[in-house]
Design a protein around this motif. Structure first.
Motif, PDB file in Angstrom:
ATOM      1  N   THR A 198      60.798  39.043  68.554  1.00 22.09           N
ATOM      2  CA  THR A 198      60.912  38.917  67.108  1.00 22.09           C
ATOM      3  C   THR A 198      60.114  40.051  66.466  1.00 22.09           C
ATOM      4  N   PRO A 199      60.647  40.691  65.431  1.00 24.90           N
ATOM      5  CA  PRO A 199      59.919  41.790  64.783  1.00 24.90           C
ATOM      6  C   PRO A 199      58.605  41.316  64.152  1.00 24.90           C
ATOM      7  N   VAL A 200      57.609  42.174  64.172  1.00 23.62           N
ATOM      8  CA  VAL A 200      56.323  41.875  63.534  1.00 23.62           C
ATOM      9  C   VAL A 200      56.540  41.539  62.065  1.00 23.62           C
ATOM     10  N   SER A 201      57.467  42.228  61.419  1.00 28.39           N
ATOM     11  CA  SER A 201      57.714  42.009  59.985  1.00 28.39           C
ATOM     12  C   SER A 201      58.326  40.647  59.676  1.00 28.39           C
ATOM     13  N   SER A 202      58.673  39.878  60.704  1.00 29.55           N
ATOM     14  CA  SER A 202      59.175  38.521  60.461  1.00 29.55           C
ATOM     15  C   SER A 202      58.038  37.544  60.153  1.00 29.55           C
ATOM     16  N   ILE A 203      56.815  37.968  60.408  1.00 32.97           N
ATOM     17  CA  ILE A 203      55.652  37.129  60.118  1.00 32.97           C
ATOM     18  C   ILE A 203      55.336  37.235  58.631  1.00 32.97           C
ATOM     19  N   ARG A 204      55.118  36.091  58.016  1.00 30.43           N
ATOM     20  CA  ARG A 204      54.790  36.024  56.596  1.00 30.43           C
ATOM     21  C   ARG A 204      53.675  37.022  56.265  1.00 30.43           C
ATOM     22  N   ASN A 205      53.825  37.756  55.190  1.00 28.01           N
ATOM     23  CA  ASN A 205      52.865  38.725  54.650  1.00 28.01           C
ATOM     24  C   ASN A 205      52.875  40.091  55.332  1.00 28.01           C
ATOM     25  N   LEU A 206      53.571  40.234  56.446  1.00 28.89           N
ATOM     26  CA  LEU A 206      53.565  41.511  57.168  1.00 28.89           C
ATOM     27  C   LEU A 206      54.915  42.188  56.994  1.00 28.89           C
ATOM     28  N   GLY A 207      54.904  43.356  56.422  1.00 29.73           N
ATOM     29  CA  GLY A 207      56.149  44.062  56.154  1.00 29.73           C
ATOM     30  C   GLY A 207      56.374  45.229  57.084  1.00 29.73           C
ATOM     31  N   PRO A 208      57.301  46.100  56.715  1.00 28.42           N
ATOM     32  CA  PRO A 208      57.660  47.243  57.554  1.00 28.42           C
ATOM     33  C   PRO A 208      56.491  48.184  57.848  1.00 28.42           C
ATOM     34  N   ILE A 240      51.855  47.375  69.810  1.00 25.47           N
ATOM     35  CA  ILE A 240      52.178  45.968  69.571  1.00 25.47           C
ATOM     36  C   ILE A 240      53.596  45.933  69.022  1.00 25.47           C
ATOM     37  N   ASN A 241      54.535  45.477  69.845  1.00 24.74           N
ATOM     38  CA  ASN A 241      55.949  45.653  69.509  1.00 24.74           C
ATOM     39  C   ASN A 241      56.702  44.396  69.132  1.00 24.74           C
ATOM     40  N   SER A 242      56.026  43.277  69.051  1.00 21.45           N
ATOM     41  CA  SER A 242      56.735  42.055  68.659  1.00 21.45           C
ATOM     42  C   SER A 242      55.771  41.068  68.005  1.00 21.45           C
ATOM     43  N   ALA A 243      56.342  40.147  67.272  1.00 21.07           N
ATOM     44  CA  ALA A 243      55.549  39.084  66.649  1.00 21.07           C
ATOM     45  C   ALA A 243      54.877  38.241  67.721  1.00 21.07           C
ATOM     46  N   GLU A 244      55.562  38.020  68.817  1.00 21.51           N
ATOM     47  CA  GLU A 244      55.006  37.213  69.907  1.00 21.51           C
ATOM     48  C   GLU A 244      53.762  37.888  70.497  1.00 21.51           C
ATOM     49  N   GLU A 245      53.863  39.197  70.695  1.00 22.48           N
ATOM     50  CA  GLU A 245      52.737  39.949  71.242  1.00 22.48           C
ATOM     51  C   GLU A 245      51.556  39.927  70.276  1.00 22.48           C
ATOM     52  N   LEU A 246      51.836  40.081  68.995  1.00 16.44           N
ATOM     53  CA  LEU A 246      50.789  40.052  67.974  1.00 16.44           C
ATOM     54  C   LEU A 246      50.093  38.697  67.964  1.00 16.44           C
ATOM     55  N   ARG A 247      50.868  37.637  67.984  1.00 19.15           N
ATOM     56  CA  ARG A 247      50.279  36.285  68.005  1.00 19.15           C
ATOM     57  C   ARG A 247      49.446  36.061  69.261  1.00 19.15           C
ATOM     58  N   ALA A 248      49.926  36.542  70.399  1.00 20.28           N
ATOM     59  CA  ALA A 248      49.193  36.355  71.659  1.00 20.28           C
ATOM     60  C   ALA A 248      47.862  37.109  71.647  1.00 20.28           C
ATOM     61  N   LEU A 249      47.836  38.288  71.029  1.00 22.39           N
ATOM     62  CA  LEU A 249      46.594  39.063  70.943  1.00 22.39           C
ATOM     63  C   LEU A 249      45.588  38.409  70.016  1.00 22.39           C
ATOM     64  N   GLY A 250      46.077  37.839  68.943  1.00 21.63           N
ATOM     65  CA  GLY A 250      45.192  37.291  67.923  1.00 21.63           C
ATOM     66  C   GLY A 250      44.776  38.386  66.950  1.00 21.63           C
ATOM     67  N   ALA A 251      44.282  37.972  65.809  1.00 14.23           N
ATOM     68  CA  ALA A 251      43.975  38.909  64.732  1.00 14.23           C
ATOM     69  C   ALA A 251      42.896  39.916  65.110  1.00 14.23           C
ATOM     70  N   ASP A 252      41.823  39.486  65.759  1.00 12.75           N
ATOM     71  CA  ASP A 252      40.713  40.392  66.026  1.00 12.75           C
ATOM     72  C   ASP A 252      41.097  41.498  67.008  1.00 12.75           C
ATOM     73  N   VAL A 306      44.918  37.996  59.399  1.00 14.56           N
ATOM     74  CA  VAL A 306      44.404  36.671  59.775  1.00 14.56           C
ATOM     75  C   VAL A 306      45.223  35.575  59.090  1.00 14.56           C
ATOM     76  N   MET A 307      45.439  35.722  57.794  1.00 17.22           N
ATOM     77  CA  MET A 307      46.205  34.710  57.046  1.00 17.22           C
ATOM     78  C   MET A 307      47.647  34.655  57.553  1.00 17.22           C
ATOM     79  N   ALA A 308      48.224  35.814  57.835  1.00 13.95           N
ATOM     80  CA  ALA A 308      49.612  35.864  58.317  1.00 13.95           C
ATOM     81  C   ALA A 308      49.762  35.097  59.627  1.00 13.95           C
ATOM     82  N   LEU A 309      48.817  35.293  60.534  1.00 12.68           N
ATOM     83  CA  LEU A 309      48.914  34.611  61.824  1.00 12.68           C
ATOM     84  C   LEU A 309      48.654  33.109  61.714  1.00 12.68           C
TER      85      LEU A 309
END
Length: 109
Positions: free
Chosen positions: A3-13, A24-36, A58-61
């Motif tokens: 899923t594209p990172v931009s599909s996460i609320r508040n995160l755009g292109p 970081i190439n996907s929303a799943e990867e971003l979520r797995a890494l965590g905000a920090d 942080v809020m987006a995740l």
């Protein structure tokens, strides 16, 4: 399928592009890494540190509005942001340069 990172609320292109530059190439990867960890990777990839960009992530995740961060929570996030930034940049600077940055005398790179 990712899923594209931009599909996460508040995160755009633009955020998606910055994430791709940090590997970081996907929303799943971003979520797995965590905000920090994700924000640290963004900084190491060349993104300029900005507190709002960090707390938006942080809020987006957490699937919360970007401006939902207030009060004590915002203060705690500021401490986390400062720690991430210090780990990402201060190790490359001398103690003198770090002090100059903290008091605002030396222009940040």
């Amino acid at each position: 399928m990712s899923t594209p990172v931009s599909s996460i609320r508040n995160l755009g292109p633009a955020y998606e592009t910055a994430c791709a530059e940090a590997g970081i190439n996907s929303a799943e990867e971003l979520r797995a890494l965590g905000a920090d960890e994700a924000y640290a990777r963004l900084l190491r990839a060349g993104s300029k540190p900005h507190f709002i960009g960090y707390y938006v992530l942080v809020m987006a995740l957490q699937n919360r509005p970007w401006n939902d961060c207030q009060g004590e929570e915002k203060k705690a996030l500021r401490k986390r942001f400062d720690a991430i930034k210090a780990k990402s940049f201060d190790k490359e600077l001398s103690a003198f340069e770090q002090m100059m940055d903290r008091i605002g005398v030396r222009a940040a790179p």
